[in-house]
Design an enzyme around this catalytic site. Structure first.
Site, mmCIF file in Angstrom:
data_model
loop_
_atom_site.group_PDB
_atom_site.id
_atom_site.type_symbol
_atom_site.label_atom_id
_atom_site.label_comp_id
_atom_site.label_asym_id
_atom_site.label_seq_id
_atom_site.Cartn_x
_atom_site.Cartn_y
_atom_site.Cartn_z
ATOM 1 N N GLU A 101 27.413 1.432 -7.178
ATOM 2 C CA GLU A 101 26.823 1.992 -8.399
ATOM 3 C C GLU A 101 27.879 2.736 -9.194
ATOM 4 O O GLU A 101 28.811 3.308 -8.616
ATOM 5 C CB GLU A 101 25.705 2.990 -8.032
ATOM 6 C CG GLU A 101 24.296 2.447 -8.200
ATOM 7 C CD GLU A 101 23.847 2.330 -9.656
ATOM 8 O OE1 GLU A 101 24.690 2.154 -10.550
ATOM 9 O OE2 GLU A 101 22.630 2.393 -9.881
ATOM 10 N N ASP A 102 27.722 2.728 -10.498
ATOM 11 C CA ASP A 102 28.622 3.519 -11.334
ATOM 12 C C ASP A 102 28.274 5.000 -11.254
ATOM 13 O O ASP A 102 29.126 5.844 -11.035
ATOM 14 C CB ASP A 102 28.567 3.014 -12.791
ATOM 15 C CG ASP A 102 27.141 2.808 -13.303
ATOM 16 O OD1 ASP A 102 26.168 3.147 -12.599
ATOM 17 O OD2 ASP A 102 27.001 2.292 -14.434
ATOM 18 N N ASP A 105 22.183 9.421 -11.545
ATOM 19 C CA ASP A 105 21.695 10.476 -12.435
ATOM 20 C C ASP A 105 20.390 10.997 -11.829
ATOM 21 O O ASP A 105 20.413 11.790 -10.899
ATOM 22 C CB ASP A 105 21.521 9.860 -13.827
ATOM 23 C CG ASP A 105 21.135 10.862 -14.897
ATOM 24 O OD1 ASP A 105 20.863 12.022 -14.573
ATOM 25 O OD2 ASP A 105 21.102 10.488 -16.088
ATOM 26 N N PHE A 154 26.053 13.556 -20.310
ATOM 27 C CA PHE A 154 26.135 12.116 -20.538
ATOM 28 C C PHE A 154 27.604 11.724 -20.697
ATOM 29 O O PHE A 154 28.330 12.306 -21.494
ATOM 30 C CB PHE A 154 25.329 11.713 -21.774
ATOM 31 C CG PHE A 154 25.156 10.228 -21.872
ATOM 32 C CD1 PHE A 154 24.176 9.589 -21.131
ATOM 33 C CD2 PHE A 154 25.994 9.465 -22.676
ATOM 34 C CE1 PHE A 154 24.028 8.207 -21.196
ATOM 35 C CE2 PHE A 154 25.856 8.091 -22.750
ATOM 36 C CZ PHE A 154 24.866 7.463 -22.008
ATOM 37 N N ARG A 167 32.444 0.842 -22.478
ATOM 38 C CA ARG A 167 32.585 0.447 -21.068
ATOM 39 C C ARG A 167 34.044 0.195 -20.694
ATOM 40 O O ARG A 167 34.431 0.355 -19.551
ATOM 41 C CB ARG A 167 31.794 -0.832 -20.776
ATOM 42 C CG ARG A 167 30.282 -0.683 -20.869
ATOM 43 C CD ARG A 167 29.612 -1.927 -20.302
ATOM 44 N NE ARG A 167 28.226 -2.069 -20.708
ATOM 45 C CZ ARG A 167 27.195 -1.520 -20.082
ATOM 46 N NH1 ARG A 167 27.386 -0.758 -19.033
ATOM 47 N NH2 ARG A 167 25.971 -1.706 -20.511
HETATM 48 P P1 IMP Z 1 19.238 7.007 -12.798
HETATM 49 O O1 IMP Z 1 18.161 6.055 -12.428
HETATM 50 O O2 IMP Z 1 18.722 8.137 -13.668
HETATM 51 O O3 IMP Z 1 20.014 7.527 -11.603
HETATM 52 O O4 IMP Z 1 20.253 6.246 -13.769
HETATM 53 C C1 IMP Z 1 20.993 5.190 -13.311
HETATM 54 C C2 IMP Z 1 21.623 4.391 -14.419
HETATM 55 O O5 IMP Z 1 21.514 5.017 -15.690
HETATM 56 C C3 IMP Z 1 23.107 4.248 -14.169
HETATM 57 O O6 IMP Z 1 23.401 3.167 -13.312
HETATM 58 C C4 IMP Z 1 23.642 4.071 -15.571
HETATM 59 O O7 IMP Z 1 23.553 2.717 -15.958
HETATM 60 C C5 IMP Z 1 22.706 4.893 -16.421
HETATM 61 N N1 IMP Z 1 23.271 6.245 -16.670
HETATM 62 C C6 IMP Z 1 22.922 7.408 -16.069
HETATM 63 N N2 IMP Z 1 23.656 8.427 -16.516
HETATM 64 C C7 IMP Z 1 24.524 7.893 -17.417
HETATM 65 C C8 IMP Z 1 25.589 8.452 -18.239
HETATM 66 O O8 IMP Z 1 25.912 9.650 -18.212
HETATM 67 N N3 IMP Z 1 26.242 7.565 -19.041
HETATM 68 C C9 IMP Z 1 25.946 6.235 -19.104
HETATM 69 N N4 IMP Z 1 24.976 5.676 -18.350
HETATM 70 C C10 IMP Z 1 24.269 6.500 -17.523
#
Ligand code: IMP
Length: 185
Positions: A101-102, A105, A154, A167
């Site tokens: 995973e990148d 959040d 963010f 990206r």
């Molecule tokens: P989560 O489900 O809230 O953990 O979000 C997961 C996905 O949201 C990540 O794999 C990203 O694609 C996107 N995401 C979450 N935070 C960021 C950010 O700060 N910048 C860009 N994409 C984000």
């Protein structure tokens, strides 16, 4: 990278810092999975950059696969709704699966994916995430390999986008407020 320079407020993680940490993560993976074969699962689109760099430091036999889930679009907050847009091509049963995973959040995306993948009976299931936002997870997650903990802001770059841009930045940074303002209708 000049194309985006004016829109970046602050560089949080330099390219060198990221590359160094990725190599360390791969060292641990090489050690932990010695003698085994991996199925690396990238979560599109953001994970393609970390997956490319991480995998080239992993000295084990492995196959690659990708899943795509619904993302934020142009918004910067998670909706909590996760939809599988593209499923894996490989069978997971009996495989050592490492999800790449990148960023984590809220953790909702990953929680959903892990629950989904675990029903397919992998031999093992772990996660490598480059970034972990502190203090914002809405679910319990056990992530074996974390690159960096960052504040809950963010960020873009190194695979992460805002409205599909940024990206290709080799570092991770924050955007100037006017970039978001410009996107408002
Ligand atoms: P989560 O489900 O809230 O953990 O979000 C997961 C996905 O949201 C990540 O794999 C990203 O694609 C996107 N995401 C979450 N935070 C960021 C950010 O700060 N910048 C860009 N994409 C984000």
């Amino acid at each position: 990278m000049e194309a985006y320079e004016e829109q970046i407020e602050q560089v949080l993680l330099s390219s060198d810092a990221i590359q160094g940490r990725i190599a360390e993560m791969a060292d641990r993976i090489n050690h932990d999975y010695a003698g085994r074969e991996l199925l690396l699962v990238g979560v599109l689109k953001g994970a393609f950059v970390v997956m490319a760099d991480l995998s080239r430091h992993i000295d084990l036999p492995m196959e690659f696969d990708f899943m795509a889930v619904s993302s934020y679009g142009a918004a910067t907050k998670t909706s909590g709704v996760v939809r599988i847009m593209k499923d894996l091509d490989h069978e997971v049963a009996g495989r050592h699966v490492l999800v790449v995973e990148d960023i984590v959040d809220s953790g909702l995306t990953l929680k959903y994916l892990l629950r989904n993948l675990s029903t397919r009976k992998p031999a093992s299931l772990e996660v490598a995430a480059l970034l972990w936002k502190t203090g914002v997870q809405q679910v319990d997650l056990d992530i074996r390999y974390v690159g960096f903990e960052i504040p809950p802001v963010f960020v873009v770059g190194y695979g992460l986008d805002y409205d599909e841009r940024f990206r290709n930045l080799p570092y991770v940074g924050t955007l100037k407020p006017e970039v978001y303002a410009e996107a408002l209708p």
